[in-house]
Motif scaffolding. Structure first.
Motif, mmCIF file in Angstrom:
data_model
loop_
_atom_site.group_PDB
_atom_site.id
_atom_site.type_symbol
_atom_site.label_atom_id
_atom_site.label_comp_id
_atom_site.label_asym_id
_atom_site.label_seq_id
_atom_site.Cartn_x
_atom_site.Cartn_y
_atom_site.Cartn_z
ATOM 1 N N THR A 59 59.919 52.257 40.494
ATOM 2 C CA THR A 59 58.962 52.348 39.076
ATOM 3 C C THR A 59 59.679 53.648 38.476
ATOM 4 O OG1 THR A 59 57.250 53.854 40.427
ATOM 5 C CG2 THR A 59 56.993 51.499 39.970
ATOM 6 N N ILE A 110 57.592 45.860 35.802
ATOM 7 C CA ILE A 110 57.807 46.816 37.068
ATOM 8 C C ILE A 110 56.699 47.708 37.312
ATOM 9 C CG2 ILE A 110 59.351 48.347 38.033
ATOM 10 C CD1 ILE A 110 60.424 45.572 37.816
ATOM 11 N N ILE A 111 56.316 48.587 36.127
ATOM 12 C CA ILE A 111 55.365 49.608 36.278
ATOM 13 C C ILE A 111 53.946 48.947 36.873
ATOM 14 C CG2 ILE A 111 54.042 51.292 35.303
ATOM 15 C CD1 ILE A 111 56.813 51.847 33.625
ATOM 16 N N THR A 138 52.836 49.396 40.692
ATOM 17 C CA THR A 138 51.497 50.404 40.804
ATOM 18 C C THR A 138 50.254 49.765 41.160
ATOM 19 O OG1 THR A 138 52.301 51.725 38.893
ATOM 20 C CG2 THR A 138 50.149 51.924 39.586
ATOM 21 N N SER A 194 59.485 54.154 34.737
ATOM 22 C CA SER A 194 58.738 55.412 33.782
ATOM 23 C C SER A 194 59.434 56.301 32.879
ATOM 24 C CB SER A 194 57.924 56.113 34.866
ATOM 25 O OG SER A 194 57.056 55.240 35.578
#
Length: 418
Positions: free
Chosen positions: A120, A78-79, A83, A124
Motif C-alpha cells: 500500500t 489496493i488501499i 487495509t 498512498s
C-alpha cells in the motif's frame, strides 16, 4: 487512471488523507513499541532481531511490486483491500495473542503486516498530487510530513503505556482500530477513482521493473533518487547507532539520547508546519539544495559538539532543515513522475529510504571498527554532501523524459472526478 487537476488545493480531502494517516501511523508505531518490548521479554535480542527482519524484509520486497500493482489496478483498490486485510489480520492477531505467550504469532503478524504495508505504500504516495495543484503540492507534502514526525512522538509512548496497563493484544486491537479509521478516510478521499484501462500483453511481473526503467530513462528522477539515497545513507547510522555510542563515550547518560532526538523531532515538526503554510513561497532551490547542504554541515558539526546542550541545539537545526528537505524531495519526485507510472516511481523512492537504513547501519558500523565513532560520523557528513549535489543536477535535468516503450501506459478513456 486519469484525474482532473485541482485548481488549487482540495483541503477537505487533503485533511482526510492526513488525518487518516495520522491515525494509522500512530497506531503502527504504538504496535511496534509494544511488539518489540514483548519480544524482548520472550527471547531477548534474538527475538527482536527476528521480529524486525520479519517486518522489514517482506515490506522491502513488496515495495518492488507495490508500485506496479498500484499503476495497474489503481490506488483505490489496493488501499481499500489491503487495509481491510490489515484490520482483519491485526484483529485476529489480538485474539491469538490474548491466549498465548509465544513468539510465532508476533512473527506471523509482522510478516503479513510488513507485506501489506509494502503493497500500500506506493499507492498512498500517489494520492496527494490528485488533490493539490503543482504549485501547492509542496504545502500538501509538508503537511503530510508533519504526520510522519508526530506519529512516532505520539505512538511510541502510547505503545509503552498500552503494554504496561494491559497486554500485547490491547496494542493489536488499537492498531486494528487505527487501520479502520484510515480505511474510512481512504474510502472518502479515493471516491471517484477508476481502475486504469488494462494494458494487453503486459504482465505484472514485467511492470514490476517499471520503477527501475524510469530511473534509467528519466534523468531528473534518477538524480532525485540518488539525492534521497545518499542523504538517508548518511543519516541512518548516526541517528540509530552512533548517537547512543557517542553519548556513552562522553558519559552524558541515556537521557541525552532522548533529549537530542526530541530536539531534532521538534525542529522537523516546526519546519513542516511552516512548509504547510509557506512552502510555495520558498524557492525550490532553497528547500532542496540549500537545506541539503545545511544538513550535511549539520551532521558534521553534531559529531564535534562538546556538550549535550550544543548537540541538542544543532540537532534542532538539523531537524528544521530536514523538515524542508524531505517534502521537497518527494514533491520534485512526484512532479517528475510520468502519468500512469507514479506508483512505480514512488516505490523506488520508498526503497531509497526503507532499504537504505540496514545498508547504512551495516556499512558504517563496520567502518567504525577501524575509524572510530567520531571519524565515521564525519565520513557520513561527507557522504551527505553528495545529496545537494545530486539535487542540483536534478534541477538542471529536463522536467520530463520519454518513458521506455515497455512502460508506456494505454490512455484511460474514463477520467475520474476528484
Amino acid at each position: 487512471m486519469a484525474t482532473t487537476s485541482p485548481a488549487t488545493v482540495h483541503w477537505g480531502k487533503v485533511g482526510a488523507l492526513v488525518g487518516g494517516q495520522a491515525a494509522v501511523q500512530g497506531g503502527s508505531f504504538a504496535l511496534l513499541i509494544a511488539m518489540n518490548w514483548t519480544a524482548v521479554q520472550l527471547g531477548g535480542t534474538r527475538a527482536v532481531t527476528l521480529l524486525m527482519l520479519a517486518a522489514t524484509v517482506p515490506r522491502a520486497l513488496m515495495l518492488i511490486f507495490g508500485g506496479a500493482v498500484a499503476d495497474v489496478l489503481g490506488p483505490r483498490i489496493i488501499i481499500l483491500r489491503a487495509t481491510s486485510a490489515r484490520v482483519a489480520v491485526l484483529a485476529a492477531g489480538a485474539l491469538v495473542v490474548a491466549g498465548t505467550d509465544r513468539l510465532w504469532p508476533l512473527a506471523l503478524v509482522a510478516v503479513v503486516e510488513g507485506s501489506l504495508l509494502g503493497l500500500t505504500g506506493p499507492a498512498s504516495g500517489v494520492l496527494l498530487p490528485h488533490f493539490a495543484a503543482r504549485e501547492h503540492l509542496a504545502r500538501a507534502n509538508s503537511l503530510y510530513g508533519m504526520v510522519l514526525r508526530v506519529a512516532p512522538i505520539a505512538g511510541a509512548p502510547a505503545g509503552a503505556w498500552l503494554i504496561t496497563v494491559g497486554h500485547l493484544w490491547v496494542a493489536l486491537a488499537v492498531a486494528a482500530g487505527s487501520c479502520a479509521v484510515w480505511l474510512g478516510c481512504a474510502s472518502y478521499v479515493t471516491r471517484g477513482f477508476t481502475r486504469p484501462r488494462r494494458e494487453p500483453g503486459v504482465s505484472l511481473v514485467k511492470r514490476s521493473g517499471d520503477g527501475f526503467r524510469l530511473l534509467a530513462a528519466h534523468p531528473r528522477l534518477r538524480w532525485m533518487f540518488l539525492a534521497s539515497f545518499t542523504m538517508d545513507l548518511a543519516f541512518s547510522w548516526p541517528a540509530e547507532v552512533a548517537l547512543p555510542l557517542l553519548v556513552t563515550d562522553h558519559g552524558w547518560g541515556v537521557a541525552a539520547v532522548g533529549g537530542v532526538l526530541a530536539c531534532f523531532g521538534a525542529g522537523a515538526l516546526a519546519s513542516s508546519a511552516l512548509g504547510a503554510v509557506f512552502a510555495h513561497r520558498i524557492p525550490l532551490f532553497a528547500r532542496l539544495v540549500v537545506s541539503g547542504a545545511g544538513l550535511a554541515v549539520g551532521i558534521v558539526v553534531m559529531a564535534l559538539m562538546p556538550s549535550v546542550v550544543t548537540l541538542a541545539a544543532v540537532a534542532a537545526g538539523v531537524g528544521l532543515l530536514s523538515g524542508l528537505n524531505g517534502p521537497a524531495i518527494v514533491t520534485v519526485y512526484q512532479q517528475a513522475s510520468p502519468e500512469g507510472h507514479m506508483g512505480a516511481a514512488m516505490s523506488t523512492l520508498a526503497l531509497a529510504g526503507i532499504g537504505t537504513a540496514p545498508v547504512s547501519i551495516a556499512l558504517f558500523s563496520t567502518v567504525s571498527l577501524g575509524l572510530g565513532v567520531q571519524r565515521t560520523w564525519l565520513l557520513c557528513g561527507a557522504v551527505a554532501v553528495l545529496s545537494p549535489v545530486f539535487a542540483l543536477f536534478a534541477l538542471r535535468a529536463p522536467a520530463s523524459a520519454d518513458v521506455p516503450a515497455a512502460a508506456v501506459p494505454v490512455p484511460d478513456d474514463s477520467p475520474a472526478t476528484v
